[in-house]
Write a protein that holds these residues in place. Structure first.
Motif, PDB file in Angstrom:
ATOM      1  N   GLY A  59       0.782  -1.224   0.000  1.00  0.00           N
ATOM      2  CA  GLY A  59       0.000   0.000   0.000  1.00  0.00           C
ATOM      3  C   GLY A  59       0.814   1.274   0.000  1.00  0.00           C
ATOM      4  N   THR A  60       2.126   1.183   0.229  1.00  0.00           N
ATOM      5  CA  THR A  60       2.965   2.371   0.179  1.00  0.00           C
ATOM      6  C   THR A  60       3.491   2.571  -1.241  1.00  0.00           C
ATOM      7  OG1 THR A  60       4.920   1.097   0.830  1.00  0.00           O
ATOM      8  CG2 THR A  60       3.638   2.114   2.588  1.00  0.00           C
ATOM      9  N   ARG A  64       8.641   6.308  -3.871  1.00  0.00           N
ATOM     10  CA  ARG A  64       9.158   7.101  -2.749  1.00  0.00           C
ATOM     11  C   ARG A  64      10.106   6.271  -1.908  1.00  0.00           C
ATOM     12  NH1 ARG A  64       3.823   9.173  -2.231  1.00  0.00           N
ATOM     13  NH2 ARG A  64       3.441   7.834  -0.439  1.00  0.00           N
ATOM     14  N   PHE A  65       9.747   5.007  -1.686  1.00  0.00           N
ATOM     15  CA  PHE A  65      10.614   4.107  -0.923  1.00  0.00           C
ATOM     16  C   PHE A  65      11.976   3.989  -1.612  1.00  0.00           C
ATOM     17  CE2 PHE A  65      12.411  -0.041  -0.042  1.00  0.00           C
ATOM     18  CZ  PHE A  65      12.254  -0.187   1.321  1.00  0.00           C
ATOM     19  N   ALA A 168       6.369   7.220   3.707  1.00  0.00           N
ATOM     20  CA  ALA A 168       4.994   6.834   4.045  1.00  0.00           C
ATOM     21  C   ALA A 168       3.968   7.676   3.298  1.00  0.00           C
ATOM     22  CB  ALA A 168       4.777   6.954   5.551  1.00  0.00           C
ATOM     23  N   ALA A 169       4.269   8.960   3.100  1.00  0.00           N
ATOM     24  CA  ALA A 169       3.334   9.848   2.402  1.00  0.00           C
ATOM     25  C   ALA A 169       4.078  11.121   2.020  1.00  0.00           C
ATOM     26  CB  ALA A 169       2.133  10.193   3.288  1.00  0.00           C
ATOM     27  N   LEU A 178      -0.918   6.197   9.564  1.00  0.00           N
ATOM     28  CA  LEU A 178      -0.494   5.386   8.419  1.00  0.00           C
ATOM     29  C   LEU A 178       0.215   4.122   8.900  1.00  0.00           C
ATOM     30  CD1 LEU A 178       0.864   8.036   5.881  1.00  0.00           C
ATOM     31  CD2 LEU A 178      -1.332   6.856   5.872  1.00  0.00           C
ATOM     32  N   PRO A 179       0.063   3.017   8.187  1.00  0.00           N
ATOM     33  CA  PRO A 179       0.726   1.770   8.584  1.00  0.00           C
ATOM     34  C   PRO A 179       2.242   1.941   8.644  1.00  0.00           C
ATOM     35  CG  PRO A 179      -0.918   1.348   6.876  1.00  0.00           C
ATOM     36  CD  PRO A 179      -0.765   2.834   6.978  1.00  0.00           C
ATOM     37  N   GLY A 180       2.841   1.338   9.652  1.00  0.00           N
ATOM     38  CA  GLY A 180       4.292   1.332   9.768  1.00  0.00           C
ATOM     39  C   GLY A 180       4.877   2.477  10.554  1.00  0.00           C
ATOM     40  N   LEU A 181       4.107   3.535  10.814  1.00  0.00           N
ATOM     41  CA  LEU A 181       4.612   4.668  11.571  1.00  0.00           C
ATOM     42  C   LEU A 181       4.138   4.565  13.017  1.00  0.00           C
ATOM     43  CD1 LEU A 181       4.175   7.651   9.080  1.00  0.00           C
ATOM     44  CD2 LEU A 181       6.149   6.144   9.423  1.00  0.00           C
TER      45      LEU A 181
END
Length: 225
Positions: A59-60, A64-65, A168-169, A178-181
């Protein structure tokens, strides 16, 4: 039933256990750990090099990653887990660095059965502060410090997950929830979507050390005495 098993097997081809030049061995983080990326211990096909390999969460934005992974190659220092390889053009996003035996801070707390000794917390804090100072001196904001981003090794901590907040965004989009944060380490301005800056790293460092000293990122008032 046999047909269902066959269909499930077809949905998980052998290639799912490989990424780039690496064969995935095991996940680093236990299930339900709040970590901003998927992390694996992986090895080259010749068996000569073992790496810590990171991939984006479902979903990310992989672009950006990938951009943050490429920037992380410039983040240097003795307490920073180096990024030495990144995905090539057209590959699924990943980055990797040398693996050393390590436990993520949340796992270390679980193994220890509670907060870490004060001397250990002080040593971890000094090393992480040095790592962040080196990054800030290079004009870089880590923007990813959280308990799971800290790996404890035999000779000191290693800081990982560079750029997790930015990945993340994008800026001007809220990041809270947000997931992961980890909400306990996300600085308010980062949560609201502002560009990460060094003071946000300092905020996160305080939250991480609170977690190491008390077992959670938002300690009770009497735990701060």
């Amino acid at each position: 039933m046999e047909q269902s098993r066959t269909q499930q097997g077809a949905a998980r081809p052998e290639s799912a256990r490989r990424l780039g030049p690496f064969r995935l061995i095991t996940r680093l983080d236990p299930p339900r750990t709040v970590v901003p990326c998927r992390r694996f211990v992986a090895r080259t096909e010749d068996g000569e090099h073992t790496v810590l390999l990171s991939t984006p969460l479902p979903g990310t934005d992989p672009a950006r990653f990938a951009a943050e992974a490429d920037a992380a190659r410039f983040l240097l220092g003795p307490w920073i887990a180096p990024v030495t390889a990144v995905a090539g053009p057209g590959e699924p996003a990943w980055y990797a660095g040398p693996y050393v035996p390590a436990l993520p801070l949340p796992v270390a707390l679980a193994v220890h059965g509670g907060p870490l000794p004060e001397a250990t917390v002080r040593a971890v804090g000094a090393a992480l502060a040095e790592a962040l100072a080196a990054a800030h001196g290079q004009g870089l904001t880590h923007a990813g410090l959280s308990p799971a981003a800290v790996l404890l090794t035999a000779d000191g901590p290693r800081l990982t997950c560079f750029g997790a907040v930015r990945a993340a965004a994008p800026e001007e989009e809220p990041r809270a929830g947000l997931p992961g944060l980890d909400p306990g380490t996300l600085a308010p301005e980062q949560a609201s979507g502002c560009r990460p800056r060094p003071p946000g790293d300092v905020f996160a460092l305080g939250a991480v050390l609170a977690c190491a000293a008390t077992g959670h990122t938002v300690p009770e008032r009497d735990e701060l005495v």
